[in-house]
Design a protein around this motif. Structure first.
Motif, PDB file in Angstrom:
ATOM      1  N   SER A 182      -6.228  24.205  36.599  1.00 44.61           N
ATOM      2  CA  SER A 182      -5.693  23.983  35.393  1.00 44.61           C
ATOM      3  C   SER A 182      -5.712  22.330  35.017  1.00 44.61           C
ATOM      4  N   ILE A 183      -5.655  21.979  33.854  1.00 41.24           N
ATOM      5  CA  ILE A 183      -5.365  20.646  33.428  1.00 41.24           C
ATOM      6  C   ILE A 183      -4.355  20.759  32.232  1.00 41.24           C
ATOM      7  N   LEU A 184      -3.576  19.455  31.926  1.00 40.14           N
ATOM      8  CA  LEU A 184      -2.836  19.274  30.858  1.00 40.14           C
ATOM      9  C   LEU A 184      -3.137  18.117  30.406  1.00 40.14           C
ATOM     10  N   ILE A 185      -3.433  17.926  29.087  1.00 37.11           N
ATOM     11  CA  ILE A 185      -3.841  16.861  28.324  1.00 37.11           C
ATOM     12  C   ILE A 185      -2.695  16.277  27.299  1.00 37.11           C
ATOM     13  N   GLU A 186      -2.256  15.035  27.536  1.00 40.30           N
ATOM     14  CA  GLU A 186      -1.415  14.542  26.795  1.00 40.30           C
ATOM     15  C   GLU A 186      -1.755  13.603  25.561  1.00 40.30           C
ATOM     16  N   LYS A 187      -1.813  13.844  24.427  1.00 40.46           N
ATOM     17  CA  LYS A 187      -2.403  13.247  23.252  1.00 40.46           C
ATOM     18  C   LYS A 187      -1.472  13.011  22.043  1.00 40.46           C
ATOM     19  N   ASN A 188      -1.030  11.552  21.761  1.00 38.43           N
ATOM     20  CA  ASN A 188      -0.313  11.585  20.544  1.00 38.43           C
ATOM     21  C   ASN A 188       0.835  12.071  20.637  1.00 38.43           C
ATOM     22  N   GLY A 189       1.731  12.264  21.608  1.00 38.56           N
ATOM     23  CA  GLY A 189       2.791  12.970  21.867  1.00 38.56           C
ATOM     24  C   GLY A 189       2.810  14.360  21.942  1.00 38.56           C
ATOM     25  N   ASN A 190       1.554  14.934  22.298  1.00 40.80           N
ATOM     26  CA  ASN A 190       1.348  16.699  22.081  1.00 40.80           C
ATOM     27  C   ASN A 190       0.772  16.971  23.562  1.00 40.80           C
ATOM     28  N   ASN A 191       1.195  17.998  24.065  1.00 42.40           N
ATOM     29  CA  ASN A 191       0.597  18.671  25.383  1.00 42.40           C
ATOM     30  C   ASN A 191      -0.228  19.950  25.144  1.00 42.40           C
ATOM     31  N   PHE A 192      -1.651  19.707  25.565  1.00 46.18           N
ATOM     32  CA  PHE A 192      -2.516  20.767  25.512  1.00 46.18           C
ATOM     33  C   PHE A 192      -2.771  21.119  26.890  1.00 46.18           C
ATOM     34  N   LEU A 193      -2.614  22.379  27.167  1.00 52.88           N
ATOM     35  CA  LEU A 193      -2.791  23.097  28.352  1.00 52.88           C
ATOM     36  C   LEU A 193      -4.187  23.915  28.424  1.00 52.88           C
ATOM     37  N   ILE A 194      -5.011  23.717  29.457  1.00 51.52           N
ATOM     38  CA  ILE A 194      -6.100  24.329  29.397  1.00 51.52           C
ATOM     39  C   ILE A 194      -6.157  25.322  30.675  1.00 51.52           C
ATOM     40  N   ASP A 195      -5.980  26.500  30.209  1.00 49.01           N
ATOM     41  CA  ASP A 195      -5.933  27.807  31.320  1.00 49.01           C
ATOM     42  C   ASP A 195      -4.316  27.752  31.749  1.00 49.01           C
ATOM     43  N   CYS A 196      -3.866  28.771  32.037  1.00 53.95           N
ATOM     44  CA  CYS A 196      -2.507  29.099  32.594  1.00 53.95           C
ATOM     45  C   CYS A 196      -2.305  30.039  33.681  1.00 53.95           C
ATOM     46  N   GLY A 197      -2.840  29.581  34.661  1.00 50.94           N
ATOM     47  CA  GLY A 197      -2.839  30.325  35.946  1.00 50.94           C
ATOM     48  C   GLY A 197      -1.546  30.958  36.725  1.00 50.94           C
ATOM     49  N   PRO A 198      -1.805  31.600  37.896  1.00 48.96           N
ATOM     50  CA  PRO A 198      -0.423  32.138  38.520  1.00 48.96           C
ATOM     51  C   PRO A 198       0.186  30.953  39.004  1.00 48.96           C
ATOM     52  N   ASP A 199      -0.089  29.902  39.198  1.00 50.91           N
ATOM     53  CA  ASP A 199       0.597  28.787  39.465  1.00 50.91           C
ATOM     54  C   ASP A 199       1.238  27.911  38.479  1.00 50.91           C
ATOM     55  N   PHE A 200       1.348  28.232  37.399  1.00 53.64           N
ATOM     56  CA  PHE A 200       1.688  27.398  36.068  1.00 53.64           C
ATOM     57  C   PHE A 200       3.100  27.158  36.198  1.00 53.64           C
ATOM     58  N   ARG A 201       3.927  27.872  36.798  1.00 49.32           N
ATOM     59  CA  ARG A 201       5.419  27.732  36.701  1.00 49.32           C
ATOM     60  C   ARG A 201       5.769  26.614  37.869  1.00 49.32           C
ATOM     61  N   TYR A 202       5.160  26.434  38.942  1.00 48.13           N
ATOM     62  CA  TYR A 202       5.339  25.557  39.783  1.00 48.13           C
ATOM     63  C   TYR A 202       4.496  23.990  39.316  1.00 48.13           C
ATOM     64  N   GLN A 203       3.265  24.302  38.913  1.00 53.41           N
ATOM     65  CA  GLN A 203       2.603  23.372  38.457  1.00 53.41           C
ATOM     66  C   GLN A 203       3.513  22.234  37.444  1.00 53.41           C
ATOM     67  N   MET A 204       4.092  23.033  36.299  1.00 56.13           N
ATOM     68  CA  MET A 204       4.772  22.401  35.278  1.00 56.13           C
ATOM     69  C   MET A 204       6.247  21.933  35.937  1.00 56.13           C
ATOM     70  N   LEU A 205       6.863  22.376  36.664  1.00 52.92           N
ATOM     71  CA  LEU A 205       8.099  21.861  37.437  1.00 52.92           C
ATOM     72  C   LEU A 205       7.837  20.528  38.021  1.00 52.92           C
ATOM     73  N   ARG A 206       6.684  20.584  39.227  1.00 54.25           N
ATOM     74  CA  ARG A 206       6.551  19.706  39.751  1.00 54.25           C
ATOM     75  C   ARG A 206       5.981  18.486  39.243  1.00 54.25           C
ATOM     76  N   ASN A 207       5.477  18.453  37.855  1.00 57.16           N
ATOM     77  CA  ASN A 207       5.135  17.179  37.098  1.00 57.16           C
ATOM     78  C   ASN A 207       6.120  17.167  35.943  1.00 57.16           C
ATOM     79  N   ASN A 208       7.177  18.001  35.795  1.00 63.60           N
ATOM     80  CA  ASN A 208       8.134  17.483  34.794  1.00 63.60           C
ATOM     81  C   ASN A 208       7.714  17.551  33.498  1.00 63.60           C
TER      82      ASN A 208
END
Length: 259
Positions: free
Chosen positions: A37-63
């Motif tokens: 999965s990846i997260l794109i930050e552009k102009n203050g917006n966050n765009f996520l591509i795919d939301c797999g089963p590790d999503f919660r941990y991925q978001m937490l460890r990247n704040n």
């Protein structure tokens, strides 16, 4: 534009549960891979591509605390299994989170996560707005950013990749049609899985997969390419990198790149 690789592994991640494979036992953090999965930050917006089963941990460890849109490549569990965990993000943002994907994928989400699509306004359930992208020839806009859906094949299953300006992300591809390759010209950065080529039911060596992938990268000719969706059977991160051309890199979890 800033891109964070939230995960770079295949459907089971690395290490596999109970595996004694040398890569699964590696102490190198770059050999530890969550689902892709990846997260794109552009102009203050966050765009996520795919939301797999590790999503919660991925978001937490990247704040990361907000999502302005989610783009779904396809409906396999390793790409949608974390959708339930968008609820606290929705509650914090207090507005619907838009999800973009093929009609087939959206219908699958509605069945598997039916409670997230509940229409009872009194219910404490996440609000989602869905957007079907079956007309993959047309670009669409999210928060003033132009997004191009990319038609690709995952075996016999049609799925999507996405292009945002001069960045494109493709995962789980087994082949890429010529007309999609034409849409990928002029890229600064291409993210691509290692393609799986060969006759159905036969094993393919890593070298063959890598050869086919590098041929596709040569056709697209980006300034840089990053490989993702890596299996433990491909080998150690450091060893794979030695086989790559100068403008091709092996992605790893938490890698951040800028465009």
């Amino acid at each position: 534009m800033r891109i964070t690789f939230l995960g770079t592994g295949t459907s089971q991640g690395i290490p596999l549960i109970g595996s004694k494979h040398p890569v699964c036992l590696s102490k190198n953090l770059k050999d530890k891979r969550l689902r892709s999965s990846i997260l794109i930050e552009k102009n203050g917006n966050n765009f996520l591509i795919d939301c797999g089963p590790d999503f919660r941990y991925q978001m937490l460890r990247n704040n990361y605390e907000k999502l302005n849109a989610i783009f779904m490549t396809h409906e396999h569990h390793d790409h949608i299994g974390g959708l339930d965990d968008i609820r606290p993000i929705h509650f914090k943002m207090n507005k619907p989170i838009p999800i973009y994907g093929l009609r087939r994928v959206i219908e699958n989400l509605k069945k598997r996560f039916f409670y997230l699509f509940h229409k009872d306004k009194k219910s404490n359930i996440c609000r989602i707005s869905v957007h079907e992208l079956d007309d993959y020839k047309k670009e669409f806009f999210v928060e003033n950013s132009k997004i191009f859906p990319l038609f690709i094949w995952h075996g016999y299953l049609p799925i999507l990749g996405f292009r945002v300006e001069n960045f494109a992300y493709i995962t789980d591809a087994s082949s890429i049609p010529i007309y999609t390759i034409q849409k990928l010209k002029g890229l600064t950065i291409l993210v691509l899985n290692i393609l799986r080529k060969g006759r159905k039911g036969t094993d393919n060596s890593f070298s063959i997969m890598l050869y086919e992938t590098l041929k596709i990268i040569q056709k697209i000719c980006p300034k840089k390419a990053y490989l993702t969706h890596i299996s433990h059977t491909f080998g150690f991160h450091e060893e794979i990198e030695k086989q790559l051309p100068k403008n091709v890199y092996l992605a790893y979890d938490n890698l951040i790149i800028y465009i």
